[in-house]
Structure formats: structure tokens, C-alpha cells
Design an enzyme around this catalytic site. Structure first.
Site, short mmCIF file in Angstrom:
data_model
loop_
_atom_site.label_atom_id
_atom_site.label_comp_id
_atom_site.label_asym_id
_atom_site.label_seq_id
_atom_site.Cartn_x
_atom_site.Cartn_y
_atom_site.Cartn_z
N THR A 190 -10.43 -2.28 4.84
CA THR A 190 -9.27 -3.01 4.94
C THR A 190 -9.13 -3.75 6.48
O THR A 190 -10.12 -3.48 7.29
CB THR A 190 -7.95 -1.74 5.14
OG1 THR A 190 -7.77 -1.21 3.98
CG2 THR A 190 -6.78 -2.24 5.90
N ARG A 218 0.10 2.76 -7.00
CA ARG A 218 0.12 3.51 -5.56
C ARG A 218 0.07 2.32 -4.40
O ARG A 218 -0.59 1.22 -4.61
CB ARG A 218 -1.33 4.21 -5.56
CG ARG A 218 -1.63 4.89 -4.23
CD ARG A 218 -2.38 4.19 -3.18
NE ARG A 218 -2.66 4.82 -1.91
CZ ARG A 218 -3.26 4.15 -0.99
NH1 ARG A 218 -3.45 2.83 -0.88
NH2 ARG A 218 -3.70 4.93 0.11
N GLY A 220 0.09 2.12 -0.34
CA GLY A 220 -0.60 2.72 0.95
C GLY A 220 0.24 2.55 2.10
O GLY A 220 1.40 1.93 2.06
N ASP A 221 -0.30 2.90 3.19
CA ASP A 221 0.55 2.71 4.60
C ASP A 221 0.43 1.29 4.77
O ASP A 221 1.25 0.61 5.77
CB ASP A 221 -0.09 3.49 5.57
CG ASP A 221 -1.60 3.02 6.11
OD1 ASP A 221 -2.62 2.88 5.02
OD2 ASP A 221 -1.95 2.60 7.07
N THR A 241 -5.82 1.41 9.94
CA THR A 241 -6.71 1.41 8.86
C THR A 241 -7.14 3.05 8.53
O THR A 241 -7.24 3.67 9.64
CB THR A 241 -7.97 0.69 8.97
OG1 THR A 241 -8.85 0.99 7.80
CG2 THR A 241 -8.70 0.77 10.24
N GLY A 242 -7.10 3.43 7.37
CA GLY A 242 -7.56 5.04 7.07
C GLY A 242 -6.88 5.36 5.88
O GLY A 242 -6.43 4.52 5.07
N GLY A 244 -4.09 6.34 3.90
CA GLY A 244 -3.05 5.67 3.86
C GLY A 244 -1.67 6.79 3.59
O GLY A 244 -0.87 6.77 4.34
#
Ligand code: ASP
Length: 323
Positions: A190, A218, A220-221, A241-242, A244
């Protein structure tokens, strides 16, 4: 006045053991290209928001990163992208989720902020808005990437989904336990940027393909304001980033801002508490990049590495991958 730009290309299992010299070179060039593009904007008197979008476009166009051209594949074998921008000077924000066939999702997020009258558009609605604003339809072929495809094929018949640069797979529930190891050896990510411009204004942006084999729909964050992306001139600008699901539950970016605003913590102390303590206790892996209105910056991550870089008006510049 001074200015500062920070960028990331994802966090995860990024170690010297999984990178060869050629790959290190590719990431170094990819990150430097993005820094140069944002720097050019800032040194020419452009705004933090313009620099963030310029830097992220370069990363989206580079297939080694999981955004735009290099977006990962969903459970249905599609590329569904999420992105967001936030302007710290007025708390304006724009975000899109589950968008396909748009070359630069970060530009669409900015367009949503500027011209939709809304903050967050998803799926077909976001696409309809994009085409009504003159964005071009970019065919699926543009987003096809063999290594990303193979990465997806390995797990497409399972219930697992995967952080782009992680060797373990994550079951579709949290917390995840007893998961198979070493299914993939990927190392892409990301992308995001955060900047403080010469006027003292902050901005942040994040763009992603999400996680390999993620379910249809879906989110994510990354595109969620306050979770993966946040900017406020009073405190900081942040791109995360990671994994989410954890960043969403921990409302990471806003939490850092709140620690600064309500507890008077420094940027670095606030980032450390959220990423290295709160997120770790929850089981979330990843990191963030941040700047404040004084041009201070921080890279904070609890994973093995994070592709990252910084360039500022003082002439400081670097890129790094590992701890
Ligand atoms: N945070 C992103 C997501 O969960 C993934 C990443 O940062 O690589 O969609």
C-alpha cells in the site's frame, strides 16, 4: 518557511532475507521518484495536498506497489481499490472504496473531496461519479500483474486473505491464530504520503489494492478517515499501512492526533503509543508515516520493515526499508 514530505510503500515482512539487490534498487528508485515528484510541487510553492497527490500518483503507476497499477487481487480475481485524502487546513476529506478501472484512485478521492458534496463514495457510485467528472475507464489488463496473480492463485480457494508483504495468511476473522505459514513470499505494499507545506498546512493521502483474496466488498482502513488517513493542522498528517482490520478497530490515525491534541504529546510519543503499544496489544501489524505543522516527521512501525522515505526543504533526503 520550511516544508517536509514523507511517503510509504507499505509495511510488513520486509527484511534483507527476502530482498535481493535488484529489488532493493527498484524500491529505492520507486520511492525516490515519488519523493522527487512531491518535492517539486512543494519547492514550487504548491500545497501539501498537491504534493501528496503528486507523490501518490507516481507510486500508483509503479507496479511494485500495491496500489493503482500494482493492486492485488480479490477473492473474485478482481482489483478493487481504496483511497483517501485529507486536508489539514480545513478538515476537508475525500475517499473512495471498492473502485475498479480507475488508473489513479488518489485523484478520484481528491475529486470526491472537491466536487461531490460528499466525503466517501464506494463501488458503482464512485465509478459513476468518476466518469461523470471526466475520468477515463482503464481496462482490467492495465492492472494485471503476474506476481500478484500468482500470489492470489495460491490462496484463492481458501478463506485466507493476505497482507501484501507478509508471509503468513490471515483468516477472515480476528484475532487470527494457527495460520499456515510461508504460503507466499511477497513484498509489495500500500502507498501513502503526508506533507507539511511552506504555509504550515498539512495533508495526507493513502491508496491501496487492499489485501490479497479479500472478500468482495471488503474495505480496509486506508480510505477510512481517522483510521488509515487523517490530517489536521492543529496536530499532524498521517497515512497508515498494515492489517486494516486492526487499524480500523484502533482508529489509528485519529488516535495519534487525539493524543497530540488532548494530551499535548509530541508527534513521536503519540505514534509510539498507538503503533508500538495499543496496536500490538490488539494484535495488529503495520505502521504509519506522520508529519506535524513544524515539519517534524516520524516513521513508526511494529512490523519487520516499511518502505519509506522523506525529503524536506533543508536538503535532507532518505529512503529506507528495514528496521
Ligand atoms: N491497510 C491496507 C488494508 O488493510 C493494506 C496495507 O496497508 O498493505 O487494506
Amino acid at each position: 518557511m520550511a516544508f517536509t514530505l514523507v511517503i510509504h510503500g507499505g509495511a510488513g515482512n520486509i527484511t534483507p532475507a527476502i530482498m535481493n539487490k535488484e529489488q532493493e534498487k527498484q524500491y529505492e528508485i520507486g520511492l525516490k521518484d515519488a519523493l522527487n515528484s512531491g518535492y517539486k510541487v512543494l519547492s514550487g510553492g504548491g500545497t501539501a495536498m498537491e504534493a501528496v497527490v503528486a507523490a501518490i500518483c507516481i507510486l500508483e503507476d509503479n507496479p511494485i506497489f500495491n496500489a493503482g497499477k500494482g493492486a492485488v487481487f480479490t477473492k473474485k480475481g478482481l482489483n478493487e481499490m481504496d483511497a483517501a485524502v485529507m486536508d489539514g487546513s480545513n478538515l476537508a476529506a475525500g475517499a473512495i472504496a471498492g473502485v475498479r478501472n480507475i488508473k489513479n484512485p488518489i485523484k478520484l478521492a481528491q475529486e470526491v473531496m472537491l466536487h461531490s458534496g460528499h466525503v466517501f463514495l464506494s463501488g458503482n457510485g464512485a465509478a459513476e461519479f468518476a466518469f461523470s467528472r471526466g475520468f477515463e475507464f482503464t481496462p482490467d489488463d492495465y492492472f494485471f500483474n503476474k506476481s500478484r496473480y500468482d500470489q492470489w492463485v495460491e490462496i484463492r480457494d481458501s478463506d485466507f486473505y493476505q497482507l501484501d508483504h507478509k508471509e503468513d495468511n490471515l483468516k477472515g476473522t480476528v484475532p487470527n491464530t494457527e495460520l499456515p505459514q510461508n504460503i507466499s513470499n511477497s513484498k509489495f505494499g500500500t502507498v501513502g504520503a503526508a506533507a507539511c507545506d511552506e504555509y504550515g498546512n498539512l495533508a495526507a493521502g493513502t491508496s491501496t489494492g487492499g489485501m490479497t483474496n479479500k472478500r468482495f466488498g471488503r474495505i480496509g482502513d486506508s480510505p477510512v478517515i481517522g483510521a488509515g488517513t487523517y490530517a489536521n493542522n492543529k496536530t499532524c498528517a498521517i497515512s497508515c499501512t498494515g492489517h486494516g482490520e486492526y487499524f480500523l478497530r484502533a482508529v489509528v490515525a485519529y488516535d495519534v492526533s487525539c493524543l497530540m491534541e488532548y494530551k499535548n504529546l509530541s508527534l513521536q510519543d503519540a505514534c509510539k503509543i498507538v503503533i508500538k503499544d495499543k496496536l500490538v496489544k490488539l494484535g495488529g501489524e503495520g505502521g504509519l508515516i506522520a508529519v506535524d505543522a513544524n515539519g517534524n516527521f516520524d516513521f513508526c512501525f511494529n512490523s519487520a520493515g516499511m518502505y519509506r522515505g522523506m525529503r524536506n526543504s533543508k536538503g535532507d533526503e532518505f529512503v529506507a526499508f528495514y528496521k
